[in-house]
Scaffold this active site. Structure first.
Site, PDB file in Angstrom:
ATOM      1  N   GLU A 256       0.830  -1.207   0.000  1.00 16.33           N
ATOM      2  CA  GLU A 256       0.000   0.000   0.000  1.00 16.33           C
ATOM      3  C   GLU A 256       0.867   1.260   0.000  1.00 16.33           C
ATOM      4  O   GLU A 256       1.800   1.392   0.784  1.00 16.33           O
ATOM      5  CB  GLU A 256      -0.897  -0.003   1.241  1.00 16.33           C
ATOM      6  N   LYS A 325      -9.880   2.188  -3.266  1.00 14.96           N
ATOM      7  CA  LYS A 325     -10.354   1.711  -1.972  1.00 14.96           C
ATOM      8  C   LYS A 325     -11.764   2.216  -1.680  1.00 14.96           C
ATOM      9  O   LYS A 325     -12.043   3.414  -1.778  1.00 14.96           O
ATOM     10  CB  LYS A 325      -9.380   2.160  -0.873  1.00 14.96           C
ATOM     11  N   CYS A 376      -5.702  -2.594   2.774  1.00 11.39           N
ATOM     12  CA  CYS A 376      -5.614  -2.464   4.230  1.00 11.39           C
ATOM     13  C   CYS A 376      -6.814  -3.091   4.924  1.00 11.39           C
ATOM     14  O   CYS A 376      -7.138  -4.243   4.678  1.00 11.39           O
ATOM     15  CB  CYS A 376      -5.428  -0.991   4.600  1.00 11.39           C
TER      16      CYS A 376
END
Length: 499
Positions: A256, A325, A376
């Site tokens: 990430e 995301k 994440c």
């Protein structure tokens, strides 16, 4: 336990909540996952709804004060908050999250008869609500403790909530055995036997295509340096150097925000093009995390700042796609209610926020394979991962758990990734900044992993999977319907008895 003074029962409930995090990684004392909810079940016996609320709050506070203490590292060390204020904030989070257990305990004693068959379903509804209420904080679900311990056979059938339901039901059934209600031995035996039996079923299978050779690059960039402008070039050099020996493998994966700047910035654009050309020359696909600035609708006269996303991009040879995301971290990636709170905290209006990506995004594609992506803590959302995983061959998640230092948070996070693999019957490719980077197979087992806080390269050869688990098809609906039905039956039985 029902005759204990309320204060003593409250302390016991607090201790029961404190114990539950020990069932999860890194401690893995999984038997506590049965004991802790059962203790609360016993403590609620014959309590008034008001007393049950207090006992539930004590339990939830203990659970989150210990189980969520990893937040302290990001708040204090990286959020530049004093230790006393950080502790107060952790206590505040624990009090708020404890309300889930408090309200659940109140509802249980107000509307339902005392039974494992009502307590366990209500527990599951509470866990499920945590995945969406106020954007959700889906952490510390009981079922995670049982990954790779037999009862996780329920996961590919009905998800982590089904595992939680079985664990809580068995724990409360054992509590009933203490009251010499021996008939509860029957459901205990059946639930354990079915769980073990389900683990013998392989819902998905490897494709006939060749395995995918994958290299994960763990740069181990210190969190206090990661976003410094003067450290950007060093970060890019680290990832370029670590990848030199890996070009030529099918897929190279960076974690990430491995590129800690927007794709169009002067330092980033030529670097990305260089890596892309190297990947093409060596016939490698390349997947990396990057903040992505959407310039598609910008013109020379635009006055509105373009949206930006926490993203995963695919480049190189037969590498393509962009995933944005969807579930952002409150106060980390965006400011909730920023417009509403401007009059209280005017600085919020000056704070930029990531934009949430849309639902239904297409998977990344590498070497003819579809990679379902998650960034994440998105992997903490079972249904989101399930939806993203439709028609995929692999799952890939990029993360940066450096925010949480040496706390239990990163390893709890890894345990959730294992459960997502088990639920979907897919291999998970997990690349992180400071660890743990890992290859997790379709049974939720860690096949290879890196140490934490070490610069590392992890290589693996992974089979693409085909097929569909029942959970992939039906999601959480079956276990929620069963839970609702059991509670409705319990409510009906209590109302009839009270007549």
């Amino acid at each position: 336990m029902s005759k204990l003074p309320l204060f003593v029962a409250g302390v016991a409930s607090l201790i029961a909540g404190v114990l539950l995090p020990l069932a999860f990684a890194p401690y893995n004392l999984w038997l506590i996952a049965f004991i802790s909810p059962a203790l609360l079940y016993l403590l609620l016996n014959q309590r008034s709804p008001a007393q049950a609320f207090l006992l539930g709050e004590a339990y939830g506070f203990g659970l989150w004060a210990v189980g969520g203490f990893w937040l302290y590292t990001s708040i204090h060390e990286y959020g530049d908050t004093s230790a006393p204020i950080a502790l107060l904030m952790i206590a505040g989070v624990a009090l708020v999250m404890g309300l889930f257990n408090a309200i659940g305990a109140w509802f249980y004693r107000r509307f339902l008869p005392e039974s494992p068959l009502t307590f366990a379903p209500l527990w599951i509804v509470i866990e499920w609500v945590k995945t969406w209420l106020f954007t959700g904080f889906p952490w510390l679900f009981v079922g995670y403790a049982l990954i790779s311990h037999g009862l996780d056979g329920y996961a590919p059938v009905a998800g982590v909530f089904a595992v939680s339901a079985v664990v809580v039901l068995i724990g409360c059934a054992f509590a009933e055995l203490l009251r010499r209600r021996w008939f509860w031995l029957v459901p205990i035996i059946i639930l354990i036997a079915v769980g073990i039996g389900l683990n013998q079923i392989r819902w998905t299978k490897p494709k006939a295509s060749p395995v995918l050779s994958v290299s994960l690059i763990q740069g181990n960039i210190p969190q206090d340096l990661k976003w410094l402008t003067e450290y950007r070039e060093k970060t890019l050099q680290i990832y370029a150097h670590l990848s030199k020996s890996e070009w030529g493998r099918d897929l190279i994966v960076w974690p990430e925000s491995a590129i800690p700047m927007f794709q169009n910035e002067p330092e980033a654009a030529p670097f990305i093009e260089e890596m892309h050309e190297i990947a093409l020359a060596h016939h490698s696909a390349w997947v990396m995390g990057i903040p992505y600035l959407d310039l598609s609708n910008q013109t020379s006269t635009s006055t509105i700042d373009p949206p930006f996303y926490n993203a995963i991009g695919g480049l190189g040879d037969h590498g393509s796609g962009l995933y944005k995301k969807q579930r952002l971290v409150p106060f980390g990636e965006y400011i909730p209610f920023a417009g509403t709170l401007d009059w209280i905290l005017p600085s919020l209006s000056k704070t930029g926020s990531f934009t949430a990506g849309p639902a239904g995004q297409a998977p990344l594609h590498v070497k003819g394979h579809a990679l379902a992506a998650a960034i994440c803590y998105e992997v903490a959302y079972p249904n989101l991962t399930r939806l993203n995983a439709q028609d995929s061959d692999f799952l890939v998640t990029l993360s940066n758990d450096a925010w949480f230092g040496t706390s239990a948070g990163p390893l709890q996070h890894l345990q959730m990734v294992q459960m997502r693999s088990k639920e979907t019957g897919r291999w998970f490719i997990r690349a992180t900044n400071t660890g743990v980077s890992a290859f997790i197979n379709d049974q939720g087992e860690i096949v290879k992993r890196t140490p934490q806080f070490k610069t590392a390269v992890l290589r693996g050869n992974l089979p693409a999977m085909t097929g569909e688990t029942p959970y992939m098809r039906w999601g959480d609906l079956p276990i929620l319907l069963i839970s609702a039905l059991l509670m409705l039956i319990g409510l009906w039985a209590k109302l009839r008895y009270q007549r």
